[in-house]
Design an enzyme around this catalytic site. Structure first.
Site, mmCIF file in Angstrom:
data_model
loop_
_atom_site.group_PDB
_atom_site.id
_atom_site.type_symbol
_atom_site.label_atom_id
_atom_site.label_comp_id
_atom_site.label_asym_id
_atom_site.label_seq_id
_atom_site.Cartn_x
_atom_site.Cartn_y
_atom_site.Cartn_z
ATOM 1 N N GLY A 1 0.790 -1.240 0.000
ATOM 2 C CA GLY A 1 0.000 0.000 0.000
ATOM 3 C C GLY A 1 0.816 1.281 0.000
ATOM 4 C CB CYS B 1 -1.238 6.150 -0.492
ATOM 5 S SG CYS B 1 -3.002 6.392 -0.508
ATOM 6 N N GLY C 1 7.862 5.554 -5.555
ATOM 7 C CA GLY C 1 7.267 6.634 -4.771
ATOM 8 C C GLY C 1 8.233 7.696 -4.299
ATOM 9 N N GLY D 1 6.410 24.688 7.123
ATOM 10 C CA GLY D 1 5.890 24.453 5.769
ATOM 11 C C GLY D 1 4.377 24.487 5.735
ATOM 12 C CB ALA D 2 1.966 27.084 4.927
ATOM 13 C CD GLU E 1 5.463 28.256 2.864
ATOM 14 O OE1 GLU E 1 5.120 27.123 3.217
ATOM 15 O OE2 GLU E 1 6.282 28.472 1.936
ATOM 16 C CB ALA F 1 -2.976 8.487 -3.759
ATOM 17 C CG HIS G 1 -33.355 22.043 -3.437
ATOM 18 N ND1 HIS G 1 -32.519 23.088 -3.142
ATOM 19 C CD2 HIS G 1 -34.412 22.127 -2.580
ATOM 20 C CE1 HIS G 1 -33.059 23.792 -2.156
ATOM 21 N NE2 HIS G 1 -34.210 23.231 -1.785
HETATM 22 C C1 LIG Z 1 0.916 12.468 5.326
HETATM 23 C C2 LIG Z 1 0.570 12.311 3.870
HETATM 24 C C3 LIG Z 1 -0.734 12.493 3.458
HETATM 25 C C4 LIG Z 1 -1.070 12.338 2.121
HETATM 26 N N1 LIG Z 1 -2.367 12.520 1.767
HETATM 27 C C5 LIG Z 1 -2.722 12.365 0.471
HETATM 28 C C6 LIG Z 1 -4.075 12.492 0.081
HETATM 29 O O1 LIG Z 1 -4.955 12.748 0.905
HETATM 30 N N2 LIG Z 1 -4.398 12.325 -1.225
HETATM 31 C C7 LIG Z 1 -3.434 12.051 -2.158
HETATM 32 O O2 LIG Z 1 -3.771 11.913 -3.343
HETATM 33 N N3 LIG Z 1 -2.137 11.905 -1.825
HETATM 34 C C8 LIG Z 1 -1.760 12.061 -0.529
HETATM 35 N N4 LIG Z 1 -0.456 11.874 -0.176
HETATM 36 C C9 LIG Z 1 0.521 11.556 -1.229
HETATM 37 C C10 LIG Z 1 0.431 10.064 -1.603
HETATM 38 O O3 LIG Z 1 0.665 9.292 -0.466
HETATM 39 C C11 LIG Z 1 1.445 9.756 -2.697
HETATM 40 O O4 LIG Z 1 1.267 10.622 -3.781
HETATM 41 C C12 LIG Z 1 1.279 8.320 -3.177
HETATM 42 O O5 LIG Z 1 1.441 7.399 -2.128
HETATM 43 C C13 LIG Z 1 2.270 8.008 -4.297
HETATM 44 O O6 LIG Z 1 2.094 6.696 -4.722
HETATM 45 P P1 LIG Z 1 3.292 5.856 -5.351
HETATM 46 O O7 LIG Z 1 2.698 4.527 -5.684
HETATM 47 O O8 LIG Z 1 3.944 6.625 -6.424
HETATM 48 O O9 LIG Z 1 4.376 5.707 -4.201
HETATM 49 P P2 LIG Z 1 4.313 5.249 -2.676
HETATM 50 O O10 LIG Z 1 2.968 5.242 -2.130
HETATM 51 O O11 LIG Z 1 5.355 6.069 -1.977
HETATM 52 O O12 LIG Z 1 4.781 3.726 -2.726
HETATM 53 C C14 LIG Z 1 6.059 3.353 -3.103
HETATM 54 C C15 LIG Z 1 6.369 1.993 -2.519
HETATM 55 O O13 LIG Z 1 7.583 1.534 -3.091
HETATM 56 C C16 LIG Z 1 8.331 0.864 -2.096
HETATM 57 N N5 LIG Z 1 9.731 0.860 -2.524
HETATM 58 C C17 LIG Z 1 10.566 1.920 -2.711
HETATM 59 N N6 LIG Z 1 11.748 1.513 -3.172
HETATM 60 C C18 LIG Z 1 11.669 0.159 -3.282
HETATM 61 C C19 LIG Z 1 12.585 -0.843 -3.714
HETATM 62 N N7 LIG Z 1 13.802 -0.538 -4.155
HETATM 63 N N8 LIG Z 1 12.171 -2.124 -3.679
HETATM 64 C C20 LIG Z 1 10.916 -2.454 -3.241
HETATM 65 N N9 LIG Z 1 10.028 -1.540 -2.839
HETATM 66 C C21 LIG Z 1 10.397 -0.258 -2.865
HETATM 67 C C22 LIG Z 1 8.071 1.695 -0.852
HETATM 68 O O14 LIG Z 1 8.343 0.944 0.322
HETATM 69 C C23 LIG Z 1 6.583 2.010 -1.025
HETATM 70 O O15 LIG Z 1 5.783 1.016 -0.423
HETATM 71 C C24 LIG Z 1 -0.075 12.005 1.163
HETATM 72 C C25 LIG Z 1 1.250 11.795 1.574
HETATM 73 C C26 LIG Z 1 1.565 11.944 2.912
HETATM 74 C C27 LIG Z 1 2.987 11.705 3.339
#
Ligand SMILES: Cc1cc2nc3c(=O)[nH]c(=O)nc-3n(C[C@H](O)[C@H](O)[C@H](O)COP(=O)(O)OP(=O)(O)OC[C@H]3O[C@@H](n4cnc5c(N)ncnc54)[C@H](O)[C@@H]3O)c2cc1C
Length: 467
Positions: free
Chosen positions: A39, A42, A145, A181-182, A204, A322, A446
């Protein structure tokens, strides 16, 4: 050696959705994940736990402030923080288990360990025990990610100086919380802890909050957050944090230089953005290009410069969201399967899940002005929406920006209750190339909040009804 059509590195919303779509299309698919649960950011430390705490803390505040006005007498609510954290953790657990279930259902092989590309078509997986195995595959999708960005000289210990990850698991409400950071994450987590009792100050660097979001929306939003008790220090930077005493002492300087002041806090939350997770993947050895910010460079089909290696999500350019990662995951799986997958990056909604919420899609007024595009504005306040009035949720407005010549919707900006759900209508309209007139002539139920969207569309042609 195991043979696959696709190996996806990373199981965040980009990676797991990509793997499911690839499997649906009949591709033999594997996912490599280094963390113990699926997961990604996210589900484990991002969207899901933060929204659980935002939801619970909003209800906590409502119970204290609003229930009485509606004739519901419950007395002053009491916070049971461990129980609230358990509620959040259970929400996370059910979601990450859901991903594991979907992997099994779609017959996707999973490998726990760190993935590294040793050559095109070859992914080495190294487990926690140090043992490595090699996967042989036609295509590789990098979906690794992003990680927390750090500030030079300020060490995050995840106890007193925390990133978003530590701010999701604090074991007591800090008396004073300083947010650096804002941006979206800082304001969301700052809101959580303010509602639970912390005195929150946000520092900020820029002269405004939420860079990139429509300026008018942000100005009104900042006033609302200030009314709620959050203090802002804009055009300022945290230069250092002294951890020697019981209370942290942050040295805050004007961004343009000048005398520093000290702000005391029990917890400092560093929320200055996120950086792509592109190191340690073997990209340099294989020759996959990265840009100057460490993001993997891809073309319009998510292909890197090395044949058979693709990248999606936070590790490539674009908003770190996400749903953007998910849509790219679907598109790249379809492309690998020989279909015409694509993502319209012009129509990606962006939501700030505070109270009230902000939700935007398309261009801001600043962007349209900069591009020299003539536009008309239609605005409608929630104070004139019957449902918002009866719910005592009258703050904010809907703003629609439409092309001055064609009336095509170019941007929709909502500050208000439930804005995150309401923006879906605007995204669908924009995806279909709707004019403001199309939204204005669509019958809206409505009494609902989305009637404010229709009224804003009517206001583009200066014919809103309820104002
Ligand atoms: C506090 C917070 C709140 C957020 N709220 C929102 C929101 O409300 N709505 C929204 O759209 N976005 C939100 N985001 C942003 C969102 O989480 C990310 O944009 C999203 O998770 C990106 O998805 P991704 O699949 O690219 O990467 P990620 O979710 O970062 O997943 C990447 C995965 O790859 C794995 N990985 C990395 N390198 C390796 C490797 N070499 N081998 C094996 N596995 C590896 C990691 O362990 C991770 O599990 C939030 C982020 C944070 C920190």
């Amino acid at each position: 050696m195991a043979n696959y059509d696709v190996v996806v590195i990373g199981s965040g919303p980009g990676g797991y959705v990509c793997a499911i779509r690839a499997a649906q299309l009949g591709l033999k698919t594997a996912v490599v994940e280094k963390d113990p649960t699926f997961g990604g950011t996210c589900l484990n430390i991002g969207c899901i736990p933060s929204k659980a705490l935002l939801h619970a803390s909003e209800l906590y505040e409502e119970a204290g402030e609003k229930f009485g006005k509606m004739g519901i007498k419950v007395g002053a609510p009491k916070l049971d923080l461990p129980a609230m954290m358990k509620f959040k953790d259970e929400g996370v657990e059910s979601n990450v288990k859901g991903v594991a279930f979907l992997f099994r259902k779609n017959k996707i092989d999973t490998f726990q360990g760190t993935g590294r590309i040793t050559a095109p078509g070859k992914v080495e997986v190294k487990g926690a025990d140090g043992k490595a195995q090699m996967l042989d595959t036609r295509s590789i999708v990098i979906a690794t990610g992003s990680d927390v960005a750090r500030l030079k000289g300020i060490d995050i210990d995840e106890k007193r100086i925390v990133s978003s990850t530590g701010a999701l698991v604090l074991d007591k409400v800090p008396e004073r919380l300083l947010v650096v950071g804002a941006g979206v994450i800082g304001l969301e987590l700052g809101s959580v802890w303010r509602r639970l009792g912390a005195k929150v100050t946000v520092v900020e660097f820029l002269d405004r909050i939420l860079p990139g979001i429509d300026g008018e929306v942000c100005r009104q939003f900042q006033r609302l957050l200030e009314k709620q008790g959050i203090a802002f220090k804009l055009s300022s930077k945290v230069a250092a944090v002294d951890m020697s005493g019981n209370r942290l002492k942050a040295k805050v300087e004007p961004a343009a230089g000048g005398p520093a002041e000290t702000i005391e806090a029990d917890v400092v939350l560093v929320c200055v953005g996120r950086v792509p997770y592109s190191n340690g993947l073997g990209l340099e050895a294989v020759g996959v290009k990265k840009d100057n910010r460490g993001r993997v460079v891809v073309d319009g089909h998510f292909a890197t410069n090395v044949a058979g290696i693709y990248a999606i999500g936070d590790v490539i350019a674009g908003p770190m969201l996400a749903h953007k990662a998910e849509d790219e995951g679907i598109a790249v799986a379809e492309i690998i399967a020989g279909q015409a997958g694509q993502v319209n990056h012009e129509v990606i909604p962006n939501v700030v899940y505070t109270y009230p919420e902000i939700a935007t899609v398309g261009k801001s007024e600043e962007e349209l002005k900069e591009a020299g595009i003539a536009y008309n504005v239609g605005k409608f306040p929630f104070s004139a929406n019957p449902r918002a009035r009866v719910n005592l949720e009258t703050e904010g407005f809907v703003k629609i920006l439409a092309d001055a010549k064609s009336d095509r919707v170019l941007g929709v900006h909502i500050l208000g209750p439930d804005a995150g759900n309401m923006i879906a209508e605007a995204a669908v309209a924009m995806e279909f190339g709707a004019a403001a007139e199309d939204i204005a002539r669509t019958c809206h139920a409505h009494p609902t909040l989305p009637e404010a969207v229709k009224e804003a569309a009517l206001a583009v042609a200066k014919r809103a009804i309820h104002i």
